[in-house]
Design a protein around this motif. Structure first.
Motif: not given
Length: 177
Positions: A10-12, A69-70, A75-76, A119-120
């Motif tokens: 992920l980009d953070f 797949y979810k 998240s992305r 959470t996600v």
């Protein structure tokens, strides 16, 4: 500025060490740890390496599919570099962190899976809710402030006319007396 969530792909990127950023990083560290506990995997380089190792175990293919797949796509889709900054969002993250940490301390590892999914799934909803709340606050402020300014300006002009009536229009330059 390094990417803080590289394990999840992920980009953070942030230089700011705000309470929200720190809590979000702790939450994702707990998710990573929870995944390792749930699948009994000691180490993995990233989420893709983790999924390969988890698939080899043939333990919970439904959860692996959900992650792939979810969970990851969900998240992305989150803009981690544009998060709400209010206390309510922080409280939501801290609550999820508390619940996940608590579940990891118990023997029933199925609860870890449930907490990770929750959470996600909830993260984008938290963001939307808090941004909507901030937007409403701004609308209210913008609606109240112009009215208040107009009222103050009317009060000042009426005060000025009263003062003008009392002094007969005579004004004294400040500091001249």
């Amino acid at each position: 500025m390094s990417n803080k969530l590289t394990w999840f792909d992920l980009d953070f990127r942030t230089k700011l060490e705000s309470p929200i950023n720190c809590c979000l990083l702790k939450l994702f560290d707990l998710i990573k740890e929870g995944l390792h506990i749930y699948f009994n995997i000691k180490d993995s380089q990233d989420i893709n390496d983790f999924l390969i190792k988890a698939e080899r175990q043939n333990k919970d293919n439904l959860f692996i599919e959900w992650i792939r797949y979810k969970g990851i796509p969900k998240s992305r889709s989150i803009d981690f570099n544009n998060l709400p900054t209010n206390d309510r969002f922080l409280a939501m993250l801290e609550f999820d962190e508390y619940v996940l940490k608590s579940e990891m301390d118990y023997k029933d590892i199925d609860e870890i899976r449930s907490c990770i999914i929750s959470t996600v799934t909830s993260l984008q909803q938290y963001i939307d809710l808090c941004k909507e709340e901030l937007s409403e606050e701004l609308k209210i402020r913008n609606a109240i402030c112009p009215t208040t300014i107009k009222e103050l300006s009317n009060d000042l002009s009426s005060s000025s006319s009263i003062l003008n009536d009392i002094t007969g229009g005579y004004t004294v330059k400040r500091g001249s007396i």
